[in-house]
Write a protein that holds these residues in place. Sequence first.
Motif, mmCIF file in Angstrom:
data_model
loop_
_atom_site.group_PDB
_atom_site.id
_atom_site.type_symbol
_atom_site.label_atom_id
_atom_site.label_comp_id
_atom_site.label_asym_id
_atom_site.label_seq_id
_atom_site.Cartn_x
_atom_site.Cartn_y
_atom_site.Cartn_z
ATOM 1 N N LEU A 1 35.724 32.668 20.701
ATOM 2 C CA LEU A 1 35.582 31.340 20.997
ATOM 3 C C LEU A 1 34.308 31.756 22.325
ATOM 4 O O LEU A 1 34.498 32.641 23.143
ATOM 5 C CB LEU A 1 36.382 30.613 20.828
ATOM 6 N N ILE A 2 33.660 31.182 22.613
ATOM 7 C CA ILE A 2 32.877 30.511 23.580
ATOM 8 C C ILE A 2 33.664 29.232 24.268
ATOM 9 O O ILE A 2 34.436 28.211 24.356
ATOM 10 C CB ILE A 2 31.683 29.403 23.265
ATOM 11 N N GLY A 3 33.486 29.481 25.764
ATOM 12 C CA GLY A 3 34.157 28.643 27.032
ATOM 13 C C GLY A 3 33.028 27.820 27.910
ATOM 14 O O GLY A 3 31.953 27.650 27.197
ATOM 15 N N GLU A 4 34.491 27.343 28.011
ATOM 16 C CA GLU A 4 32.996 25.755 29.096
ATOM 17 C C GLU A 4 31.900 25.909 29.863
ATOM 18 O O GLU A 4 30.627 25.713 29.784
ATOM 19 C CB GLU A 4 34.283 24.994 30.120
ATOM 20 N N ASP A 5 31.828 27.825 30.138
ATOM 21 C CA ASP A 5 31.007 28.391 30.641
ATOM 22 C C ASP A 5 30.006 28.459 29.945
ATOM 23 O O ASP A 5 29.015 28.855 31.065
ATOM 24 C CB ASP A 5 31.422 28.929 31.893
ATOM 25 N N GLY A 6 29.912 28.869 28.976
ATOM 26 C CA GLY A 6 29.193 29.096 28.158
ATOM 27 C C GLY A 6 29.397 30.563 27.603
ATOM 28 O O GLY A 6 28.548 31.567 26.869
ATOM 29 N N LEU A 7 29.917 31.465 28.390
ATOM 30 C CA LEU A 7 30.375 32.749 28.007
ATOM 31 C C LEU A 7 31.386 33.199 27.003
ATOM 32 O O LEU A 7 32.123 32.036 26.874
ATOM 33 C CB LEU A 7 30.860 33.356 29.386
ATOM 34 N N VAL A 8 31.555 33.711 26.507
ATOM 35 C CA VAL A 8 32.665 34.656 25.876
ATOM 36 C C VAL A 8 33.572 34.118 26.410
ATOM 37 O O VAL A 8 34.716 34.811 27.737
ATOM 38 C CB VAL A 8 32.796 36.305 25.655
ATOM 39 N N LYS A 9 35.272 33.519 25.116
ATOM 40 C CA LYS A 9 36.315 33.551 26.022
ATOM 41 C C LYS A 9 36.816 34.696 25.532
ATOM 42 O O LYS A 9 37.291 35.277 24.732
ATOM 43 C CB LYS A 9 36.647 32.372 25.479
ATOM 44 N N GLU A 10 37.586 35.198 27.485
ATOM 45 C CA GLU A 10 38.339 36.485 26.897
ATOM 46 C C GLU A 10 39.784 36.510 27.558
ATOM 47 O O GLU A 10 39.631 35.069 28.472
ATOM 48 C CB GLU A 10 37.669 37.376 27.215
ATOM 49 N N ALA A 11 40.472 36.693 26.838
ATOM 50 C CA ALA A 11 41.769 36.981 27.469
ATOM 51 C C ALA A 11 42.721 37.880 27.852
ATOM 52 O O ALA A 11 41.695 39.105 27.054
ATOM 53 C CB ALA A 11 42.518 36.173 26.702
ATOM 54 N N ALA A 12 43.460 38.135 28.760
ATOM 55 C CA ALA A 12 44.129 39.829 28.803
ATOM 56 C C ALA A 12 44.801 39.880 27.796
ATOM 57 O O ALA A 12 45.077 39.767 27.186
ATOM 58 C CB ALA A 12 44.768 39.198 30.144
ATOM 59 N N ASP A 13 44.762 41.231 27.721
ATOM 60 C CA ASP A 13 44.992 42.318 26.470
ATOM 61 C C ASP A 13 46.650 42.449 26.427
ATOM 62 O O ASP A 13 46.916 43.349 25.521
ATOM 63 C CB ASP A 13 43.682 43.295 26.585
ATOM 64 N N GLY A 14 47.471 41.821 26.836
ATOM 65 C CA GLY A 14 48.410 41.814 27.083
ATOM 66 C C GLY A 14 49.232 42.874 28.451
ATOM 67 O O GLY A 14 48.469 43.865 28.556
ATOM 68 N N HIS A 15 50.612 43.268 28.228
ATOM 69 C CA HIS A 15 50.844 43.800 29.606
ATOM 70 C C HIS A 15 50.721 45.513 28.990
ATOM 71 O O HIS A 15 51.118 46.059 29.320
ATOM 72 C CB HIS A 15 52.313 43.375 29.987
ATOM 73 N N GLY A 16 50.586 45.743 27.502
ATOM 74 C CA GLY A 16 50.528 47.079 26.939
ATOM 75 C C GLY A 16 49.503 47.412 27.755
ATOM 76 O O GLY A 16 49.098 48.466 26.995
ATOM 77 N N GLY A 17 48.678 46.714 28.189
ATOM 78 C CA GLY A 17 47.249 47.755 28.283
ATOM 79 C C GLY A 17 47.212 48.222 29.641
ATOM 80 O O GLY A 17 45.713 48.746 30.302
ATOM 81 N N ILE A 18 48.468 48.068 30.536
ATOM 82 C CA ILE A 18 48.568 48.499 31.726
ATOM 83 C C ILE A 18 48.392 49.947 31.308
ATOM 84 O O ILE A 18 47.480 50.845 32.967
ATOM 85 C CB ILE A 18 50.694 48.464 32.514
ATOM 86 N N TYR A 19 48.552 50.874 30.805
ATOM 87 C CA TYR A 19 49.014 52.349 31.039
ATOM 88 C C TYR A 19 46.901 52.440 31.018
ATOM 89 O O TYR A 19 46.904 53.197 31.907
ATOM 90 C CB TYR A 19 49.388 53.451 29.311
ATOM 91 N N GLU A 20 45.758 52.255 29.990
ATOM 92 C CA GLU A 20 45.107 52.096 29.609
ATOM 93 C C GLU A 20 44.159 52.087 31.317
ATOM 94 O O GLU A 20 43.291 52.274 32.096
ATOM 95 C CB GLU A 20 44.165 51.748 28.490
ATOM 96 N N ALA A 21 44.485 50.794 31.936
ATOM 97 C CA ALA A 21 44.261 50.203 33.112
ATOM 98 C C ALA A 21 44.511 50.345 34.179
ATOM 99 O O ALA A 21 43.681 51.317 34.981
ATOM 100 C CB ALA A 21 44.907 48.623 33.672
ATOM 101 N N LEU A 22 46.120 51.401 34.687
ATOM 102 C CA LEU A 22 46.309 52.530 35.090
ATOM 103 C C LEU A 22 45.223 53.597 35.348
ATOM 104 O O LEU A 22 45.251 53.898 36.133
ATOM 105 C CB LEU A 22 47.321 52.866 35.258
ATOM 106 N N VAL A 23 44.970 53.870 33.626
ATOM 107 C CA VAL A 23 44.294 55.464 34.098
ATOM 108 C C VAL A 23 42.972 54.753 34.604
ATOM 109 O O VAL A 23 42.203 55.338 35.098
ATOM 110 C CB VAL A 23 44.292 55.985 32.784
#
Length: 413
Positions: free
Chosen positions: A197-219
């Motif tokens: 999906l493309i968002g209103e700003d013309g950029l790729v529409k992205e969403a947070a990758d869920g609370h499971g993203g925390i381990y990767e994000a911490l590291v």
Amino acid sequence: MENSMEEIKRTLEKYSQEHLLNNYEKLSDLNKQKLIYQIKHIDFELIDSLYNRTKKKAEDIKNQITPIEYIDKQKLNGEYKEFQQIGEKAIQDKKLAVVTMAGGQGTRLGYEGPKGTYDIGLDSHKSLFELLADSLKEQGKKYNVVIPWFIMTSEENNAETIEFFEKHKFFGFEENKSIFFFKQGELPMVDAEGKILIGEDGLVKEAADGHGGIYEALVRNGMTKKMRELGAEWLFIGGVDNCLVKMVDPILMGIAIQKHVTAAGKSVVKANPEEKVGVFCKRNGKPSVIEYTEISKEMAEEKDDKCELVYGESHILCNLFNIDAVERMGKKPLPYHVAFKKESYLDRYGNKVNPTGPNAYKFEAFLFDAFGELDDMAILRVKREEEFAPVKNATGIDSPETARELYKKFYNL
Ligand code: UTP
């Protein structure tokens, strides 16, 4: 640039995502750069496989699931003191860091802005962030230490969250000394045909990758490294939306240390078999959580000889981990779950579309999917009215109203 544009076009063609460049010429120079950057960083193979998985039927997991043992905090006798002493010593020795997950969208609450900035309607009008800050500072005072606080935000709410903290002078914490902010990862959303999906700003529409993203994000953000520099060995991870979350608990720490496990989680007894919560269990012999959407009616209602639910230990997003375990989990990709959501987007002609029903797949990892990486995990059953007052929905169950009442009752306000 020429070359790289050709390459990009070839990649998009390969994955049938050519539409991403449909509105490219209409974008500002800055957004053109942003879009190219986004496209270069999309893992198209992953998105393809995630989309294909939305077509698969859920597998029958009954044979993989068995009950997990737990310790009831109310029934600890002689051991209580022992756990307490071990845990208190570890806290006084600055072995604990606290992490708050605040990257969620808070869709059900329907509040514009980061959920942590929400005022649940107490006379003090304190936000969820301030209620957590108060509790953490109070515990720090009790043990004569400053417990470092790490806050996970998302691309969507990071700037607003930090602005809020700046406005409130970080509630007495010191930026980059005792309070740290870090961003979780994002994934593109796709439509029912698998088109990004493309968002209103013309950029790729992205969403947070869920609370499971925390381990990767911490590291990835160097947070576990920072924790080690501060002398911490354990980190408590909790959600931003439980205003009674007990982030500093010597009993939980004492149990983890004494039992030589690398993680410990808290549970509350499931209110009834139909309650929409995930419960702790073992999956293929490893600690896990079975979601309410996964569990069969029969399993949800099964009782033991003491007339207690066999799968009755609700997971309340209150878990303690050894830093080594988090670093291990941060290097292993987690499976993604899929949610079908209503999301506005730009069509191929650049017109904004506001769908009337769900139209977009969002991919999210869940924190507890990493528990399978742990050899074992201690589960501590605590009292709901003492530790669990979530703010999920705008009204009714788990709403600001119910959380406020529980908070007031607990603190005698
Ligand atoms: P929930 O799963 O309840 O999601 O998050 P939510 O975003 O608060 O609300 P809904 O589902 O959109 O209505 C539980 C905790 O995990 C955090 C949330 O901020 C909350 O503290 N979370 C969730 C993240 O930090 N990142 C995410 O991607 C998802």
